[in-house]
Motif scaffolding. Sequence first.
Motif, mmCIF file in Angstrom:
data_model
loop_
_atom_site.group_PDB
_atom_site.id
_atom_site.type_symbol
_atom_site.label_atom_id
_atom_site.label_comp_id
_atom_site.label_asym_id
_atom_site.label_seq_id
_atom_site.Cartn_x
_atom_site.Cartn_y
_atom_site.Cartn_z
ATOM 1 N N ARG A 1 -12.689 -4.639 3.717
ATOM 2 C CA ARG A 1 -11.786 -4.226 2.828
ATOM 3 C C ARG A 1 -11.771 -2.514 2.792
ATOM 4 O O ARG A 1 -10.679 -1.941 2.859
ATOM 5 C CB ARG A 1 -11.871 -4.591 1.581
ATOM 6 C CG ARG A 1 -10.914 -4.550 0.440
ATOM 7 C CD ARG A 1 -11.298 -5.354 -0.677
ATOM 8 N NE ARG A 1 -12.540 -5.798 -1.028
ATOM 9 C CZ ARG A 1 -13.113 -6.933 -0.942
ATOM 10 N NH1 ARG A 1 -12.639 -7.955 -0.267
ATOM 11 N NH2 ARG A 1 -14.253 -7.158 -1.202
ATOM 12 N N GLU B 1 -8.613 -0.128 3.518
ATOM 13 C CA GLU B 1 -8.227 0.855 2.709
ATOM 14 C C GLU B 1 -8.024 2.363 3.236
ATOM 15 O O GLU B 1 -6.974 3.017 3.059
ATOM 16 C CB GLU B 1 -8.870 0.635 1.498
ATOM 17 C CG GLU B 1 -8.423 -0.523 1.019
ATOM 18 C CD GLU B 1 -9.323 -0.933 -0.541
ATOM 19 O OE1 GLU B 1 -10.321 0.130 -0.975
ATOM 20 O OE2 GLU B 1 -9.357 -1.688 -1.089
ATOM 21 N N ARG C 1 -4.994 4.503 1.787
ATOM 22 C CA ARG C 1 -4.764 4.513 0.267
ATOM 23 C C ARG C 1 -5.578 5.648 -0.471
ATOM 24 O O ARG C 1 -6.810 5.876 0.135
ATOM 25 C CB ARG C 1 -5.673 3.169 0.045
ATOM 26 C CG ARG C 1 -4.628 1.923 0.430
ATOM 27 C CD ARG C 1 -4.599 0.764 -0.566
ATOM 28 N NE ARG C 1 -3.828 -0.119 -0.336
ATOM 29 C CZ ARG C 1 -3.881 -1.395 -0.798
ATOM 30 N NH1 ARG C 1 -4.869 -1.867 -1.228
ATOM 31 N NH2 ARG C 1 -2.819 -2.334 -0.246
ATOM 32 N N ALA D 1 -9.542 6.298 -1.059
ATOM 33 C CA ALA D 1 -10.242 5.213 -0.055
ATOM 34 C C ALA D 1 -11.081 6.207 0.670
ATOM 35 O O ALA D 1 -10.853 7.338 1.196
ATOM 36 C CB ALA D 1 -9.373 4.542 0.877
#
Length: 62
Positions: free
Chosen positions: A39, A43, A48, A51
Amino acid sequence: MANMHKHKQRVVRGIDDDLTAAFDAAAKAAGSDRSAVTRQLWEWFAGRPGAELPKRPEPPKA
């Protein structure tokens, strides 16, 4: 219901068993697990905000 996951499952194909085992061991050594590290990577790669790449453990001693 029994056997229902909280989140929709995603499948990554073409990962051999040796790489999976090494990834799991590295995630555990970093105090994490496969899902959390994956994850974080997704990200970061998607850009993102906030991140960061997951921390990588020290390589095993030869």
